[in-house]
Design an enzyme around this catalytic site. Structure first.
Site, PDB file in Angstrom:
ATOM      1  N   ASN A   9       0.867  -1.184   0.000  1.00  0.00           N
ATOM      2  CA  ASN A   9       0.000   0.000   0.000  1.00  0.00           C
ATOM      3  C   ASN A   9       0.901   1.231   0.000  1.00  0.00           C
ATOM      4  O   ASN A   9       1.504   1.564   1.014  1.00  0.00           O
ATOM      5  CB  ASN A   9      -0.875  -0.050   1.271  1.00  0.00           C
ATOM      6  CG  ASN A   9      -1.691   1.219   1.456  1.00  0.00           C
ATOM      7  OD1 ASN A   9      -1.770   2.067   0.566  1.00  0.00           O
ATOM      8  ND2 ASN A   9      -2.303   1.348   2.627  1.00  0.00           N
ATOM      9  N   LYS A  11       0.164   4.256  -0.229  1.00  0.00           N
ATOM     10  CA  LYS A  11      -0.458   5.441   0.390  1.00  0.00           C
ATOM     11  C   LYS A  11      -0.210   6.668  -0.501  1.00  0.00           C
ATOM     12  O   LYS A  11      -0.118   6.524  -1.716  1.00  0.00           O
ATOM     13  CB  LYS A  11       0.051   5.633   1.820  1.00  0.00           C
ATOM     14  CG  LYS A  11      -0.083   4.335   2.633  1.00  0.00           C
ATOM     15  CD  LYS A  11       0.088   4.534   4.097  1.00  0.00           C
ATOM     16  CE  LYS A  11      -0.071   3.188   4.806  1.00  0.00           C
ATOM     17  NZ  LYS A  11       0.001   3.295   6.253  1.00  0.00           N
ATOM     18  N   HIS A  96      -9.479   1.072   5.021  1.00  0.00           N
ATOM     19  CA  HIS A  96      -8.191   1.245   5.694  1.00  0.00           C
ATOM     20  C   HIS A  96      -8.383   2.157   6.909  1.00  0.00           C
ATOM     21  O   HIS A  96      -9.194   3.076   6.870  1.00  0.00           O
ATOM     22  CB  HIS A  96      -7.173   1.842   4.721  1.00  0.00           C
ATOM     23  CG  HIS A  96      -5.784   1.836   5.283  1.00  0.00           C
ATOM     24  ND1 HIS A  96      -5.342   2.793   6.158  1.00  0.00           N
ATOM     25  CD2 HIS A  96      -4.767   0.954   5.124  1.00  0.00           C
ATOM     26  CE1 HIS A  96      -4.095   2.495   6.508  1.00  0.00           C
ATOM     27  NE2 HIS A  96      -3.721   1.391   5.893  1.00  0.00           N
ATOM     28  N   GLU A  98      -6.746   4.546   8.001  1.00  0.00           N
ATOM     29  CA  GLU A  98      -6.570   5.982   7.726  1.00  0.00           C
ATOM     30  C   GLU A  98      -7.826   6.566   7.098  1.00  0.00           C
ATOM     31  O   GLU A  98      -8.194   7.714   7.345  1.00  0.00           O
ATOM     32  CB  GLU A  98      -5.332   6.190   6.837  1.00  0.00           C
ATOM     33  CG  GLU A  98      -4.052   5.965   7.627  1.00  0.00           C
ATOM     34  CD  GLU A  98      -2.881   5.429   6.835  1.00  0.00           C
ATOM     35  OE1 GLU A  98      -2.878   5.523   5.592  1.00  0.00           O
ATOM     36  OE2 GLU A  98      -1.950   4.897   7.485  1.00  0.00           O
ATOM     37  N   GLU A 168      -5.175  -5.081  10.663  1.00  0.00           N
ATOM     38  CA  GLU A 168      -4.154  -4.055  10.842  1.00  0.00           C
ATOM     39  C   GLU A 168      -4.415  -3.299  12.141  1.00  0.00           C
ATOM     40  O   GLU A 168      -5.201  -2.342  12.157  1.00  0.00           O
ATOM     41  CB  GLU A 168      -4.189  -3.065   9.674  1.00  0.00           C
ATOM     42  CG  GLU A 168      -3.886  -3.681   8.324  1.00  0.00           C
ATOM     43  CD  GLU A 168      -3.358  -2.632   7.355  1.00  0.00           C
ATOM     44  OE1 GLU A 168      -2.263  -2.843   6.827  1.00  0.00           O
ATOM     45  OE2 GLU A 168      -4.027  -1.605   7.153  1.00  0.00           O
ATOM     46  N   GLY A 174       2.593   2.270  10.787  1.00  0.00           N
ATOM     47  CA  GLY A 174       3.522   3.387  10.614  1.00  0.00           C
ATOM     48  C   GLY A 174       4.221   3.798  11.904  1.00  0.00           C
ATOM     49  O   GLY A 174       4.838   4.850  11.976  1.00  0.00           O
ATOM     50  N   SER A 214       3.543  -2.081  10.285  1.00  0.00           N
ATOM     51  CA  SER A 214       5.006  -2.126  10.452  1.00  0.00           C
ATOM     52  C   SER A 214       5.627  -3.469  10.086  1.00  0.00           C
ATOM     53  O   SER A 214       6.558  -3.934  10.765  1.00  0.00           O
ATOM     54  CB  SER A 214       5.399  -1.705  11.878  1.00  0.00           C
ATOM     55  OG  SER A 214       4.997  -0.371  12.118  1.00  0.00           O
TER      56      SER A 214
HETATM   57  P1  PGA Z   1       2.922   0.303   7.627  1.00  0.00           P
HETATM   58  O1  PGA Z   1       1.461   0.468   6.988  1.00  0.00           O
HETATM   59  O2  PGA Z   1       3.512  -0.962   7.063  1.00  0.00           O
HETATM   60  O3  PGA Z   1       3.686   1.528   7.204  1.00  0.00           O
HETATM   61  O4  PGA Z   1       2.742   0.222   9.104  1.00  0.00           O
HETATM   62  C1  PGA Z   1       0.627  -0.632   6.797  1.00  0.00           C
HETATM   63  C2  PGA Z   1      -0.722  -0.192   6.252  1.00  0.00           C
HETATM   64  O5  PGA Z   1      -1.218   0.858   6.670  1.00  0.00           O
HETATM   65  O6  PGA Z   1      -1.311  -0.871   5.387  1.00  0.00           O
END
Ligand code: PGA
Length: 251
Positions: A9, A11, A96, A98, A168, A174, A214
């Protein structure tokens, strides 16, 4: 045997030139070995068409990060399923954390998006996960349960077999804090049991459940060796071909 899937992803990262460079490197790396999993990249909308042209004759599948649930019309700034299909998109990330937190997407909206994806033959990657506060107050399972049941309302078992689910934990996205393999496995198992209750055992057994939050080359193998973890949804570590490839190799 369930399909293992590693998805990246991107983003809101990579302009067109950077996207072309990243996906070209990835394609080149993947031509050197046979991955043991399906590989998906989810670049921003503006890069989908160019990325699609590059990956056409490769093992890489194309996903989008979001879409709207209406067919077309006066929805300024939104992207439809048909638009995604027209540039070669096969998967779409829905719900997601976010999108839930920053853009206030509710389970109801997520449910409409899933229905639209199935109607249009796009394969959704449905994301669920609890915040740190919810985990610490012991609400983790009830939060996951209401996200899963809310998102899947009125969706038949025949559609579940086309989708991917991603667990997640919000506190791991992140942040550099990964769930331990045991913590992640516990929730994956819980989600699979929930799918079995909502549908049936075969549907649950066949569902690919990815872990995200992460995921890095250093922790991917231990996470992916858990019995109910069927792949990874990778954010930060997919922005460099080398680290994404290492995660793919861990699968
Ligand atoms: P990250 O994001 O690997 O940077 O923690 C994962 C995601 O949001 O899909």
């Amino acid at each position: 045997m369930r399909k293992k899937v590693v998805a990246g992803n991107w983003k809101m990262n990579k302009n067109l030139n950077e996207a072309i460079q990243l996906v070209s490197e990835l394609k080149n790396e993947l031509s050197n070995f046979e991955p043991n999993c399906e590989v998906i990249v989810c670049p921003p909308f503006t890069n989908l068409e160019s990325v699609n042209t590059i990956i056409k004759d490769s093992k890489i599948h194309l996903g989008a990060q979001n879409m709207y649930f209406e067919d077309s019309g006066a929805f300024t700034g939104e992207i439809s399923a048909d638009m995604l299909l027209s540039v070669g998109v096969e998967y779409v990330i829905v719900g997601h954390s976010e999108r839930r937190a920053i853009f206030k997407e509710t389970d109801e909206v997520i449910n409409l998006k899933l229905k639209q994806a199935f109607k249009k033959d796009l394969k959704p990657i449905l994301c669920v996960g609890e915040t740190l506060e919810q985990r610490e107050s012991g609400e983790m399972k009830s939060v996951i349960k209401s996200q899963v049941t809310g998102a899947l309302k009125e969706i038949p078992a025949s559609d579940i077999s086309k989708m991917i689910l991603a667990y997640e934990p919000v506190w791991a996205i992140g942040t550099g804090k990964t769930a331990t393999p045991e913590q992640a496995q516990e929730v994956h198992k819980f989600i699979r049991e929930l799918i079995s209750e909502l549908y049936d055992e075969t549907t649950a057994e066949n569902l690919t459940i990815q872990y995200g939050g992460s995921v890095k080359p250093a922790n991917a193998a231990s996470l992916l060796s858990q019995p109910d973890i069927d792949g990874a949804l990778v954010g930060g570590a997919c922005l460099q071909a080398q680290s994404f490839v290492e995660i793919i190799k861990s699968a």
